[in-house]
Design an enzyme around this catalytic site. Sequence first.
Site, PDB file in Angstrom:
ATOM      1  N   HIS A 115       0.814  -1.205   0.000  1.00 52.74           N
ATOM      2  CA  HIS A 115       0.000   0.000   0.000  1.00 52.74           C
ATOM      3  C   HIS A 115       0.856   1.267   0.000  1.00 52.74           C
ATOM      4  O   HIS A 115       1.829   1.379   0.741  1.00 52.74           O
ATOM      5  CB  HIS A 115      -0.913  -0.004   1.232  1.00 52.74           C
ATOM      6  CG  HIS A 115      -1.880   1.135   1.246  1.00 52.74           C
ATOM      7  ND1 HIS A 115      -3.061   1.117   0.547  1.00 52.74           N
ATOM      8  CD2 HIS A 115      -1.824   2.342   1.860  1.00 52.74           C
ATOM      9  CE1 HIS A 115      -3.706   2.256   0.738  1.00 52.74           C
ATOM     10  NE2 HIS A 115      -2.974   3.016   1.529  1.00 52.74           N
ATOM     11  N   ALA A 155      -1.849  -5.477   7.480  1.00 52.02           N
ATOM     12  CA  ALA A 155      -0.582  -4.748   7.568  1.00 52.02           C
ATOM     13  C   ALA A 155      -0.648  -3.469   6.744  1.00 52.02           C
ATOM     14  O   ALA A 155      -0.983  -3.499   5.560  1.00 52.02           O
ATOM     15  CB  ALA A 155       0.560  -5.634   7.084  1.00 52.02           C
ATOM     16  N   VAL A 157       1.675  -1.755   5.526  1.00 48.38           N
ATOM     17  CA  VAL A 157       2.646  -1.728   4.448  1.00 48.38           C
ATOM     18  C   VAL A 157       2.272  -2.716   3.342  1.00 48.38           C
ATOM     19  O   VAL A 157       2.915  -2.756   2.304  1.00 48.38           O
ATOM     20  CB  VAL A 157       4.053  -2.044   4.992  1.00 48.38           C
ATOM     21  CG1 VAL A 157       4.185  -3.515   5.341  1.00 48.38           C
ATOM     22  CG2 VAL A 157       5.139  -1.599   4.027  1.00 48.38           C
ATOM     23  N   GLU A 158       1.207  -3.484   3.552  1.00 46.17           N
ATOM     24  CA  GLU A 158       0.815  -4.476   2.550  1.00 46.17           C
ATOM     25  C   GLU A 158      -0.576  -4.158   1.990  1.00 46.17           C
ATOM     26  O   GLU A 158      -0.712  -3.326   1.110  1.00 46.17           O
ATOM     27  CB  GLU A 158       0.905  -5.884   3.160  1.00 46.17           C
ATOM     28  CG  GLU A 158       2.340  -6.255   3.539  1.00 46.17           C
ATOM     29  CD  GLU A 158       2.467  -7.659   4.059  1.00 46.17           C
ATOM     30  OE1 GLU A 158       2.278  -8.610   3.275  1.00 46.17           O
ATOM     31  OE2 GLU A 158       2.744  -7.825   5.271  1.00 46.17           O
ATOM     32  N   MET A 159      -1.624  -4.800   2.523  1.00 44.40           N
ATOM     33  CA  MET A 159      -2.959  -4.604   1.956  1.00 44.40           C
ATOM     34  C   MET A 159      -3.753  -3.521   2.683  1.00 44.40           C
ATOM     35  O   MET A 159      -4.776  -3.043   2.190  1.00 44.40           O
ATOM     36  CB  MET A 159      -3.706  -5.938   1.946  1.00 44.40           C
ATOM     37  CG  MET A 159      -3.004  -6.978   1.069  1.00 44.40           C
ATOM     38  SD  MET A 159      -3.637  -8.668   1.226  1.00 44.40           S
ATOM     39  CE  MET A 159      -5.104  -8.557   0.194  1.00 44.40           C
TER      40      MET A 159
END
Length: 377
Positions: A115, A155, A157-159
Amino acid sequence: MSPRSVFLLSTALAFAAPAAFAQEAADPTATPEAAVAEAPGSPDAELRAEAAEWFQPIPRAAELPSGRPMTQPRIELGKTLFFDPRMSLSGVFSCQSCHNVGLGGTDMLETSVGHGWQQGPRNSPTMLNAVFNAAQFWDGRAEDMAEQAKGPVQAGVEMNNTPDNLIETLQSMPGYVELFQAAFPGEEQPITFDNFALAIEAFEATLITPNSAFDQWLMGIDGAMNDQEKSGLRAYLDAGCQSCHAGVNFGGQEYYPFGLIEAPDASVRPEGDVGRYQVTQTEDDQYVFRAAPLRNVAMTPPYFHSGVIWELEDAVRIMSSAQLGTELTDEQATDITAFLGTLTGEQPQIVHPILPVRGEATPRPQPISLPANAPAE
């Protein structure tokens, strides 16, 4: 620390290159022990018998260690969720983004992008054959694949999603309502965050890679590996690599310090990532990671949790130095690398699912520039 720790190759490499398989397929019902007994005159008998003490071939199908059911409706739902980018807040990232089935279960980036185009802290480990691992993630913080499936969704930093927004999204699509009802029959509220994770776990448990050249050889086909690959297996065993990288998945079972004998360069083992210590807060777990499974290793560069090593032979040399305190000869390093290539199995053939159509109430994708973990509107 376990005496086994004084041996070996830990947490790295996420690998394997397609090997030339023998034309004859191994008997999937046979065992390595039976292969040895049936062919005592084979020139490979002694090496095969020694290998059979440490390794097992990947079966044609796997069951979940928990015993949870793997019904076809649940697997189909998990596959659909795995490929659906709308499971992320932005509608951009899916499980497939970082664990591409066509790339050996990885994204082939040093560290994954999520993201806001943020770069994650670690290299994305393969999910192929993950069902055979004792725990998930480099630091083993997830007990199983269902627990692991919940992490990236939340997360930042992810989804960058939330369970509530995820459930709202799923409930808004009639296609998903039907899929969850079929996968979890009899449940009053089948669409839950737990069931979301259980479905992905069931699908991922089907992503196994049997019938590698090594497995064929272990099951009794002498010609499945060439002379250099057999020499590589001999060097692998003589060096002690099997102390950490053994079993059906050639690793994935236990934890070892990365730098057991000598700490690798800080670019390979970043000082800020202390591994399992972040999970246990136990001093002995500083820079400890789960021994990486080596199945399909040649397919999945770059290597190590830092993802900075792109050549498999370089990774082999680093592990020999850092974990064993020995320097391999050029021939040994080349031969071991060739052997690791025989661990590439038959890759899953997955047809991309047709995803359910959004409904009028389906939450719209949020701007990808939102701060991490920003709440959905």
